[in-house]
Design a protein around this motif. Structure first.
Motif, PDB file in Angstrom:
ATOM      1  N   ASN A 138      17.690 -13.576  50.189  1.00 38.04           N
ATOM      2  CA  ASN A 138      16.104 -13.307  50.401  1.00 38.04           C
ATOM      3  C   ASN A 138      15.495 -13.580  49.060  1.00 38.04           C
ATOM      4  O   ASN A 138      14.038 -14.198  49.018  1.00 38.04           O
ATOM      5  CB  ASN A 138      15.917 -12.044  51.053  1.00 38.04           C
ATOM      6  CG  ASN A 138      14.435 -11.770  51.289  1.00 38.04           C
ATOM      7  OD1 ASN A 138      13.841 -12.513  52.062  1.00 38.04           O
ATOM      8  ND2 ASN A 138      13.857 -10.663  50.653  1.00 38.04           N
ATOM      9  N   ILE A 139      16.161 -13.069  48.096  1.00 34.26           N
ATOM     10  CA  ILE A 139      15.407 -13.050  46.712  1.00 34.26           C
ATOM     11  C   ILE A 139      15.573 -14.459  46.080  1.00 34.26           C
ATOM     12  O   ILE A 139      14.641 -14.955  45.370  1.00 34.26           O
ATOM     13  CB  ILE A 139      15.868 -12.040  45.864  1.00 34.26           C
ATOM     14  CG1 ILE A 139      15.407 -10.555  46.409  1.00 34.26           C
ATOM     15  CG2 ILE A 139      15.484 -12.225  44.346  1.00 34.26           C
ATOM     16  CD1 ILE A 139      16.337  -9.468  45.561  1.00 34.26           C
ATOM     17  N   GLU A 140      16.629 -14.955  46.106  1.00 33.48           N
ATOM     18  CA  GLU A 140      17.009 -16.263  45.148  1.00 33.48           C
ATOM     19  C   GLU A 140      16.738 -17.638  46.074  1.00 33.48           C
ATOM     20  O   GLU A 140      16.375 -18.518  45.306  1.00 33.48           O
ATOM     21  CB  GLU A 140      18.662 -16.129  45.117  1.00 33.48           C
ATOM     22  CG  GLU A 140      18.845 -15.106  44.159  1.00 33.48           C
ATOM     23  CD  GLU A 140      18.079 -14.765  42.754  1.00 33.48           C
ATOM     24  OE1 GLU A 140      17.839 -15.869  42.333  1.00 33.48           O
ATOM     25  OE2 GLU A 140      18.115 -13.721  42.095  1.00 33.48           O
ATOM     26  N   PHE A 141      16.671 -17.616  47.434  1.00 35.64           N
ATOM     27  CA  PHE A 141      16.425 -18.764  48.049  1.00 35.64           C
ATOM     28  C   PHE A 141      15.390 -19.837  47.510  1.00 35.64           C
ATOM     29  O   PHE A 141      15.617 -20.873  47.396  1.00 35.64           O
ATOM     30  CB  PHE A 141      16.217 -18.662  49.604  1.00 35.64           C
ATOM     31  CG  PHE A 141      16.353 -19.812  50.404  1.00 35.64           C
ATOM     32  CD1 PHE A 141      17.474 -20.502  50.785  1.00 35.64           C
ATOM     33  CD2 PHE A 141      15.077 -20.485  50.683  1.00 35.64           C
ATOM     34  CE1 PHE A 141      17.355 -21.540  51.600  1.00 35.64           C
ATOM     35  CE2 PHE A 141      15.159 -21.632  51.543  1.00 35.64           C
ATOM     36  CZ  PHE A 141      16.055 -22.145  51.827  1.00 35.64           C
ATOM     37  N   ASP A 142      14.106 -19.230  47.597  1.00 30.46           N
ATOM     38  CA  ASP A 142      12.966 -20.013  47.192  1.00 30.46           C
ATOM     39  C   ASP A 142      13.120 -20.435  45.761  1.00 30.46           C
ATOM     40  O   ASP A 142      12.523 -21.575  45.470  1.00 30.46           O
ATOM     41  CB  ASP A 142      11.642 -19.308  47.351  1.00 30.46           C
ATOM     42  CG  ASP A 142      11.710 -18.899  48.667  1.00 30.46           C
ATOM     43  OD1 ASP A 142      11.796 -19.518  49.671  1.00 30.46           O
ATOM     44  OD2 ASP A 142      10.829 -17.773  48.814  1.00 30.46           O
ATOM     45  N   LYS A 143      13.917 -19.795  44.716  1.00 29.39           N
ATOM     46  CA  LYS A 143      14.100 -20.276  43.426  1.00 29.39           C
ATOM     47  C   LYS A 143      15.064 -21.739  43.444  1.00 29.39           C
ATOM     48  O   LYS A 143      14.832 -22.465  42.709  1.00 29.39           O
ATOM     49  CB  LYS A 143      14.553 -19.217  42.469  1.00 29.39           C
ATOM     50  CG  LYS A 143      13.963 -18.034  42.500  1.00 29.39           C
ATOM     51  CD  LYS A 143      14.449 -16.948  41.718  1.00 29.39           C
ATOM     52  CE  LYS A 143      13.911 -15.604  41.748  1.00 29.39           C
ATOM     53  NZ  LYS A 143      14.803 -14.695  41.044  1.00 29.39           N
ATOM     54  N   ARG A 144      15.805 -21.665  44.433  1.00 27.23           N
ATOM     55  CA  ARG A 144      16.770 -22.695  44.304  1.00 27.23           C
ATOM     56  C   ARG A 144      16.305 -23.703  45.258  1.00 27.23           C
ATOM     57  O   ARG A 144      16.751 -25.118  45.027  1.00 27.23           O
ATOM     58  CB  ARG A 144      18.062 -22.082  44.714  1.00 27.23           C
ATOM     59  CG  ARG A 144      19.303 -23.213  45.107  1.00 27.23           C
ATOM     60  CD  ARG A 144      19.823 -23.653  43.733  1.00 27.23           C
ATOM     61  NE  ARG A 144      20.919 -24.479  44.016  1.00 27.23           N
ATOM     62  CZ  ARG A 144      22.307 -24.011  43.950  1.00 27.23           C
ATOM     63  NH1 ARG A 144      22.572 -22.624  43.903  1.00 27.23           N
ATOM     64  NH2 ARG A 144      23.161 -24.703  44.216  1.00 27.23           N
ATOM     65  N   VAL A 145      15.991 -23.480  46.481  1.00 23.41           N
ATOM     66  CA  VAL A 145      15.693 -24.628  47.420  1.00 23.41           C
ATOM     67  C   VAL A 145      14.200 -24.651  47.347  1.00 23.41           C
ATOM     68  O   VAL A 145      13.705 -23.653  48.037  1.00 23.41           O
ATOM     69  CB  VAL A 145      16.195 -24.345  48.780  1.00 23.41           C
ATOM     70  CG1 VAL A 145      15.878 -25.460  49.742  1.00 23.41           C
ATOM     71  CG2 VAL A 145      17.752 -24.260  48.695  1.00 23.41           C
ATOM     72  N   ILE A 146      13.440 -25.646  46.879  1.00 23.82           N
ATOM     73  CA  ILE A 146      12.057 -25.484  46.656  1.00 23.82           C
ATOM     74  C   ILE A 146      11.453 -26.341  48.079  1.00 23.82           C
ATOM     75  O   ILE A 146      11.928 -27.244  48.356  1.00 23.82           O
ATOM     76  CB  ILE A 146      11.614 -26.253  45.590  1.00 23.82           C
ATOM     77  CG1 ILE A 146      12.102 -25.497  44.359  1.00 23.82           C
ATOM     78  CG2 ILE A 146       9.918 -26.438  45.323  1.00 23.82           C
ATOM     79  CD1 ILE A 146      11.992 -25.980  42.968  1.00 23.82           C
ATOM     80  N   GLY A 147      10.383 -25.691  48.562  1.00 30.67           N
ATOM     81  CA  GLY A 147       9.614 -26.336  49.631  1.00 30.67           C
ATOM     82  C   GLY A 147       9.912 -25.959  51.003  1.00 30.67           C
ATOM     83  O   GLY A 147       9.526 -26.897  52.055  1.00 30.67           O
ATOM     84  N   GLN A 148      11.027 -25.227  51.217  1.00 33.43           N
ATOM     85  CA  GLN A 148      11.477 -24.855  52.586  1.00 33.43           C
ATOM     86  C   GLN A 148      11.462 -23.305  52.906  1.00 33.43           C
ATOM     87  O   GLN A 148      12.595 -22.697  53.204  1.00 33.43           O
ATOM     88  CB  GLN A 148      12.781 -25.383  52.450  1.00 33.43           C
ATOM     89  CG  GLN A 148      13.176 -26.907  52.476  1.00 33.43           C
ATOM     90  CD  GLN A 148      12.514 -27.621  53.451  1.00 33.43           C
ATOM     91  OE1 GLN A 148      12.115 -27.282  54.383  1.00 33.43           O
ATOM     92  NE2 GLN A 148      12.222 -29.137  52.991  1.00 33.43           N
ATOM     93  N   GLN A 149      10.434 -22.632  52.432  1.00 35.14           N
ATOM     94  CA  GLN A 149      10.139 -21.475  52.533  1.00 35.14           C
ATOM     95  C   GLN A 149      10.406 -20.715  54.075  1.00 35.14           C
ATOM     96  O   GLN A 149      11.080 -19.753  54.502  1.00 35.14           O
ATOM     97  CB  GLN A 149       8.706 -20.776  52.377  1.00 35.14           C
ATOM     98  CG  GLN A 149       8.553 -20.981  50.706  1.00 35.14           C
ATOM     99  CD  GLN A 149       8.047 -22.391  50.300  1.00 35.14           C
ATOM    100  OE1 GLN A 149       7.998 -23.386  50.844  1.00 35.14           O
ATOM    101  NE2 GLN A 149       7.546 -22.556  49.185  1.00 35.14           N
ATOM    102  N   ALA A 150      10.092 -21.746  54.988  1.00 35.99           N
ATOM    103  CA  ALA A 150      10.270 -21.311  56.522  1.00 35.99           C
ATOM    104  C   ALA A 150      11.853 -21.245  56.810  1.00 35.99           C
ATOM    105  O   ALA A 150      12.278 -20.480  57.809  1.00 35.99           O
ATOM    106  CB  ALA A 150       9.382 -22.283  57.416  1.00 35.99           C
TER     107      ALA A 150
END
Length: 370
Positions: A138-150
């Motif tokens: 939950n914390i690290e996902f958006d830092k690693r995979v950009i543009g796929q928040q959903a």
């Protein structure tokens, strides 16, 4: 013999378990072949050969720790494995460690030694999804995979049932969307969060006949899906370009997706608590249903769409790639700004990365040629 260990798992985990000093199957087989070649066959009693020595019984080769690595099944003569008991009868073995033995080899060993209570079967233990894993994703996902928040929320919801190994059946996910927008990167990220090395199989590389043998298993010493599964180093399995698999082979995945076991004629593989990720370039769920059919579609625990990258996401990816690929800051600041702007005209992260790598290489070449 004091101990027989049949280990099921990766090379890394097997090496960690075996003794430091040992002799392996290929080494022993080569020694036996050399000795057989050196033996002189003497026909006792022929004229002029009366004083020739008679054949004497060969002493057994003493081996304290006898190791069989999984890749050795294809490197020794077939008769060694088929007649394995005959082969080891020529050895005096104290302990034997076998990695990923095919079913027929297991059966030979159990028939010969099953009553002695010296056989130990050890499966590799894979890291499980815990509440800590969920928090970290939950914390690290958006830092690693950009543009796929959903995507993040859908993944967390899908893998939650196997947290702390509550559910045994594998979680099966289908990632779909255009190429280069984060599907494979997400699978790699999940593996890093859970631990181990991802098992990645690219289905576009297999043709019809090859794929049939690979899925259903040919000879025990040939490549097969079950053989790769049993040797995996983590419980995350990536079936890349799953849409390239011919529909006639879909039935081969029913057991894998539905149960805790995958089996062919040579191997029986435990896939409890696994996360199986299939990727495809389909554009919609309707297209997936049409192309794959309901029997496969209904077996996915999550069908997750990866959206095309927004302009802002492309800029963020370019900035991230510049930081990672050009730590020395060879690319001047004014060129870096141009690259970030240029990234918005590209389709995906793969193209953005290539643009930055090519630009850096060109600058370095010009510097060399001054």
């Amino acid at each position: 013999m004091k101990k027989i260990v049949m280990f099921f798992g990766s090379d890394r985990a097997f090496v960690e378990r075996i003794p430091k000093t040992y002799r392996n199957l290929s080494d022993i087989a080569m020694q036996m072949d050399d000795e057989n070649k050196q033996m002189q066959l003497v026909l006792v009693g022929l004229p002029g050969n009366e004083n020739a020595p008679s054949k004497t019984k060969k002493s057994k080769i003493k081996v304290n720790n006898f190791i069989i690595f999984a890749d050795e099944y294809s490197s020794v003569n077939e008769h060694v494995i088929i007649n394995f008991l005959s082969f080891i009868s020529k050895l005096s073995i104290t302990n034997m460690y076998i990695q990923n033995p095919p079913i027929h080899l297991q059966e030979q060993i159990k028939r010969a030694f099953g009553d002695l209570n010296i056989i130990e079967e050890i499966p590799q233990k894979y890291n499980m999804v815990t509440d800590k894993t969920i928090r970290s994703i939950n914390i690290e996902f958006d830092k690693r995979v950009i543009g796929q928040q959903a995507v993040k929320e859908q993944i967390l919801k899908a893998i939650f049932p196997i947290m702390n190994n509550v559910q045994c059946k594998p979680i099966v996910l289908l990632f779909y969307g255009n190429s280069g927008i984060g599907k494979t990167e997400t699978a790699q990220f999940l593996t890093e969060q859970i631990g181990g090395k991802i098992l990645r199989k690219q289905f576009s590389m297999y043709q019809n006949n090859e794929f049939a043998n690979y899925l259903f298993g040919g000879k025990y010493n040939e490549k097969s899906f079950a053989k790769d599964l049993i040797a995996r180093d983590s419980n995350v399995i990536l079936l890349d370009e799953f849409d390239k698999a011919y529909s006639v082979f879909h039935s081969a995945f029913y057991q894998l997706f539905d149960e805790e076991i995958y089996e062919d004629q040579n191997y029986r593989v435990d896939v409890r608590h696994a996360i199986i990720i299939c990727t495809s370039n389909y554009k919609s769920k309707d297209e997936i249903k049409e192309k794959l059919g309901d029997p496969i579609f209904n077996r996915f625990d999550g069908v997750i769409k990866f959206e095309d990258l927004s302009q802002e996401a492309k800029k963020m990816i370019a900035t991230k790639e510049l930081k990672e690929l050009d730590e020395e800051k060879i690319i001047p600041e004014n060129v870096r700004k141009i690259l970030v702007e240029q990234s918005t005209k590209l389709e995906n992260a793969r193209e953005i990365r290539k643009l930055i790598k090519d630009t850096k290489s060109l600058i370095e070449i010009r510097e060399i040629c001054k």
